[in-house]
Design a protein around this motif. Structure first.
Motif, PDB file in Angstrom:
ATOM      1  N   HIS A 135     -32.799 112.852   3.486  1.00  0.00           N
ATOM      2  CA  HIS A 135     -33.049 113.264   4.869  1.00  0.00           C
ATOM      3  C   HIS A 135     -33.034 114.783   4.993  1.00  0.00           C
ATOM      4  CE1 HIS A 135     -32.769 113.034   9.297  1.00  0.00           C
ATOM      5  NE2 HIS A 135     -31.947 114.067   9.161  1.00  0.00           N
ATOM      6  N   TYR A 136     -32.100 115.435   4.304  1.00  0.00           N
ATOM      7  CA  TYR A 136     -31.986 116.893   4.370  1.00  0.00           C
ATOM      8  C   TYR A 136     -32.740 117.602   3.240  1.00  0.00           C
ATOM      9  CZ  TYR A 136     -28.391 116.276   7.924  1.00  0.00           C
ATOM     10  OH  TYR A 136     -27.729 115.948   9.087  1.00  0.00           O
ATOM     11  N   GLY A 137     -33.286 116.845   2.302  1.00  0.00           N
ATOM     12  CA  GLY A 137     -33.981 117.461   1.192  1.00  0.00           C
ATOM     13  C   GLY A 137     -33.068 118.243   0.274  1.00  0.00           C
ATOM     14  N   VAL A 138     -31.815 117.781   0.127  1.00  0.00           N
ATOM     15  CA  VAL A 138     -30.837 118.463  -0.719  1.00  0.00           C
ATOM     16  C   VAL A 138     -30.462 117.572  -1.899  1.00  0.00           C
ATOM     17  CG1 VAL A 138     -29.952 119.888   1.155  1.00  0.00           C
ATOM     18  CG2 VAL A 138     -28.904 117.645   0.717  1.00  0.00           C
ATOM     19  N   ASP A 139     -29.606 118.101  -2.769  1.00  0.00           N
ATOM     20  CA  ASP A 139     -29.314 117.414  -4.025  1.00  0.00           C
ATOM     21  C   ASP A 139     -28.580 116.094  -3.860  1.00  0.00           C
ATOM     22  OD1 ASP A 139     -30.395 119.655  -5.247  1.00  0.00           O
ATOM     23  OD2 ASP A 139     -28.449 120.545  -5.758  1.00  0.00           O
ATOM     24  N   ALA A 140     -27.555 116.092  -3.024  1.00  0.00           N
ATOM     25  CA  ALA A 140     -26.658 114.933  -2.996  1.00  0.00           C
ATOM     26  C   ALA A 140     -25.891 114.897  -1.687  1.00  0.00           C
ATOM     27  CB  ALA A 140     -25.693 114.989  -4.178  1.00  0.00           C
ATOM     28  N   ALA A 141     -25.203 113.778  -1.471  1.00  0.00           N
ATOM     29  CA  ALA A 141     -24.370 113.608  -0.278  1.00  0.00           C
ATOM     30  C   ALA A 141     -23.167 112.754  -0.642  1.00  0.00           C
ATOM     31  CB  ALA A 141     -25.163 112.966   0.857  1.00  0.00           C
ATOM     32  N   LEU A 142     -22.147 112.817   0.207  1.00  0.00           N
ATOM     33  CA  LEU A 142     -20.936 112.034   0.002  1.00  0.00           C
ATOM     34  C   LEU A 142     -20.478 111.500   1.351  1.00  0.00           C
ATOM     35  CD1 LEU A 142     -18.867 111.239  -2.229  1.00  0.00           C
ATOM     36  CD2 LEU A 142     -17.520 113.230  -1.535  1.00  0.00           C
ATOM     37  N   ALA A 143     -20.210 110.194   1.421  1.00  0.00           N
ATOM     38  CA  ALA A 143     -19.801 109.549   2.668  1.00  0.00           C
ATOM     39  C   ALA A 143     -18.285 109.373   2.700  1.00  0.00           C
ATOM     40  CB  ALA A 143     -20.481 108.195   2.819  1.00  0.00           C
ATOM     41  N   PHE A 144     -17.695 109.704   3.831  1.00  0.00           N
ATOM     42  CA  PHE A 144     -16.254 109.595   4.045  1.00  0.00           C
ATOM     43  C   PHE A 144     -15.984 108.511   5.090  1.00  0.00           C
ATOM     44  CE2 PHE A 144     -17.079 113.737   2.387  1.00  0.00           C
ATOM     45  CZ  PHE A 144     -15.949 114.159   1.706  1.00  0.00           C
ATOM     46  N   VAL A 145     -14.734 108.079   5.149  1.00  0.00           N
ATOM     47  CA  VAL A 145     -14.383 106.963   6.015  1.00  0.00           C
ATOM     48  C   VAL A 145     -14.240 107.363   7.478  1.00  0.00           C
ATOM     49  CG1 VAL A 145     -11.865 107.111   5.834  1.00  0.00           C
ATOM     50  CG2 VAL A 145     -12.959 104.861   6.007  1.00  0.00           C
ATOM     51  N   SER A 146     -14.137 108.678   7.762  1.00  0.00           N
ATOM     52  CA  SER A 146     -13.962 109.157   9.135  1.00  0.00           C
ATOM     53  C   SER A 146     -14.692 110.474   9.319  1.00  0.00           C
ATOM     54  CB  SER A 146     -12.463 109.337   9.431  1.00  0.00           C
ATOM     55  OG  SER A 146     -12.251 110.259  10.483  1.00  0.00           O
ATOM     56  N   GLY A 147     -15.370 110.627  10.438  1.00  0.00           N
ATOM     57  CA  GLY A 147     -16.035 111.891  10.727  1.00  0.00           C
ATOM     58  C   GLY A 147     -15.048 113.019  10.920  1.00  0.00           C
ATOM     59  N   HIS A 148     -13.992 112.783  11.699  1.00  0.00           N
ATOM     60  CA  HIS A 148     -12.983 113.802  11.935  1.00  0.00           C
ATOM     61  C   HIS A 148     -12.334 114.205  10.616  1.00  0.00           C
ATOM     62  CE1 HIS A 148      -9.206 115.647  13.303  1.00  0.00           C
ATOM     63  NE2 HIS A 148      -9.779 115.822  14.494  1.00  0.00           N
ATOM     64  N   ALA A 149     -11.971 113.220   9.812  1.00  0.00           N
ATOM     65  CA  ALA A 149     -11.323 113.509   8.542  1.00  0.00           C
ATOM     66  C   ALA A 149     -12.249 114.242   7.573  1.00  0.00           C
ATOM     67  CB  ALA A 149     -10.824 112.220   7.905  1.00  0.00           C
ATOM     68  N   THR A 150     -13.548 114.052   7.714  1.00  0.00           N
ATOM     69  CA  THR A 150     -14.496 114.760   6.844  1.00  0.00           C
ATOM     70  C   THR A 150     -14.332 116.263   7.002  1.00  0.00           C
ATOM     71  OG1 THR A 150     -16.102 112.952   6.946  1.00  0.00           O
ATOM     72  CG2 THR A 150     -16.936 115.100   6.289  1.00  0.00           C
ATOM     73  N   ASN A 151     -14.347 116.745   8.239  1.00  0.00           N
ATOM     74  CA  ASN A 151     -14.182 118.177   8.461  1.00  0.00           C
ATOM     75  C   ASN A 151     -12.804 118.665   8.046  1.00  0.00           C
ATOM     76  OD1 ASN A 151     -16.662 119.172   9.384  1.00  0.00           O
ATOM     77  ND2 ASN A 151     -16.303 118.403  11.455  1.00  0.00           N
TER      78      ASN A 151
END
Length: 427
Positions: A135-151
């Motif tokens: 979607h962003y045209g970048v190398d990779a991504a990582l999914a976390f269990v919480s949006g707040h906790a991600t930051n």
């Protein structure tokens, strides 16, 4: 009406006297309860609750929704027009999204059961991360269990005491908590003021080992957007990383909903760290980071909020993946959302209300300048079948107390017009 929760000095004094008498008459609390009452902000919350009760105001928060909370919802057995949901494209409850989640649950169960590093990896995790990176045209991504906790975990882990973090003054609490955890020097610049950001960065950059600029793609309190190209230029000029919190931008900004980079015509690879949530447009729950392969590999093996947390539930990962597919396949949803928000913003302003700096993409505040006034208007609208949440002091300055409307692609024009008419009649 801009101070003291919208009460005159005389009325405020009378209310405080009534509340003081109530407290003096109350029996003393046990030792443990007394200790908990000494927690920061506890007394302020008690005072607000008591003041609201004395003024005949219901608590507008934590109301149970009895079905899907989209453009309409059922609360207390009654259907209401709902402006309290981030279901921007109406995908929460979409039959295809539900089916994808159900299929993942049938195959993998409800929970990932453990950290993905230990034993919780599922194929749908990798598929979701590959789709987000594409979607962003970048190398990779990582999914976390919480949006707040991600930051919190990413900012807190990435930066350290010898570093500098420069962020918009209106940045989300999750970013602010991550900054605090990192121990880095923290500088807040005036909201959406890239010139102030550059002045601050130029003055402080030399003393820092690394520097990070953090902005949002779409600010949830005001509904405005940054000049992304300017922030890219500033980051490059001063050897800083740029992180964009895209929680409210994905599916909302740009002609096809790809986000702030599409809206501003910026190559997404110019942003070092993309952050977003799965709980809004993507109708699931969780967060993600997208960017450079080295960054993602490092986070995958070292970020505390990933390594030591249970993995994202398979059903949620599948729901987010299907929602992202629909976003790309059905850009008409984005066009409808933006048309609704543009219309609502125009109607609100034509009616004489202050909508602040809202750009009219999905979030439109109605700034009233009184917490009591905002709470009363929210209650009056709810009685007329319109659910919208007040934002009160101390979440915002008293002079900025407001109602905050979240628009959806599923809102009808007659609902938007009826809502503004109700605003005018009750204000």
């Amino acid at each position: 009406m801009s101070q003291g929760f919208g009460l005159s000095a005389t009325a405020r004094l009378a209310l405080l006297q009534r509340l003081t008498r109530r407290r003096e008459d109350a029996p003393p609390a046990p030792g443990a309860a007394r200790a908990f009452r000494e927690l920061p902000g506890q007394r302020d919350m008690e005072l607000i609750r008591e003041a609201a009760g004395a003024l005949g105001l219901e608590n507008p928060f934590f109301r149970p929704h009895e079905g899907i909370a989209g453009a309409r919802s059922v609360i207390g057995g009654r259907e209401v027009i709902n402006f309290g949901s981030y279901n921007y494209l109406g995908l929460n409850g979409d039959a295809r999204v539900v089916a994808a989640a159900q299929a993942a649950i049938a195959r993998h169960g409800v929970s990932a059961s453990a950290s993905r590093m230990v034993s919780g990896e599922r194929p749908v995790h990798a598929a979701l991360e590959a789709a987000i990176a594409a979607h962003y045209g970048v190398d990779a991504a990582l999914a976390f269990v919480s949006g707040h906790a991600t930051n919190v975990t990413v900012i807190g882990h990435l930066m350290g005491p010898r570093d500098l973090i420069l962020h918009d003054a209106a940045i989300h609490n999750s970013c602010a908590e991550g900054v605090r955890l990192s121990g880095a020097r923290r500088i807040a610049f005036a909201h959406n003021d890239w010139r102030a950001a550059e002045r601050e960065l130029a003055a402080a950059r030399g003393a820092a080992r690394r520097a990070l600029i953090v902005v949002e793609g779409h600010y949830s309190m005001d509904g405005d957007i940054p000049d992304l190209a300017r922030f890219v230029e500033i980051a490059r000029r001063h050897d800083a990383w740029l992180m964009v919190d895209e929680a409210h931008g994905l599916g909302v900004l740009g002609a096809t909903g790809r986000g702030i980079h599409e809206q501003c015509g910026v190559d997404p690879r110019e942003v070092d760290i993309w952050m977003g949530t799965l709980s809004k447009t993507l109708s699931a729950c969780g967060g993600y980071i997208a960017g450079n392969a080295d960054l993602i590999a490092w986070l995958r093996h070292s970020a505390p909020g990933f390594v030591y947390s249970v993995g994202l539930a398979p059903g949620l990962a599948a729901a987010a993946l299907e929602s992202l597919r629909i976003l790309h396949a059905e850009p008409w949803r984005v066009a409808r959302l933006q048309a609704n928000a543009t219309l609502f913003l125009r109607l609100v302003r034509d009616a004489g209300f202050d909508a602040g700096s809202s750009a009219g993409f999905a979030i439109v505040p109605v700034i009233l300048g009184s917490s009591i006034g905002a709470a009363r208007l929210s209650q009056a609208l709810f009685e007329r079948g319109i659910n919208v949440q007040p934002i009160l002091h101390p979440a915002v300055p008293e002079s900025s107390a407001r109602l905050r409307f979240f628009l959806s692609a599923d809102h009808r024009e007659d609902e938007l017009r009826a809502t503004v008419a109700a605003l005018r009649a009750r204000s």
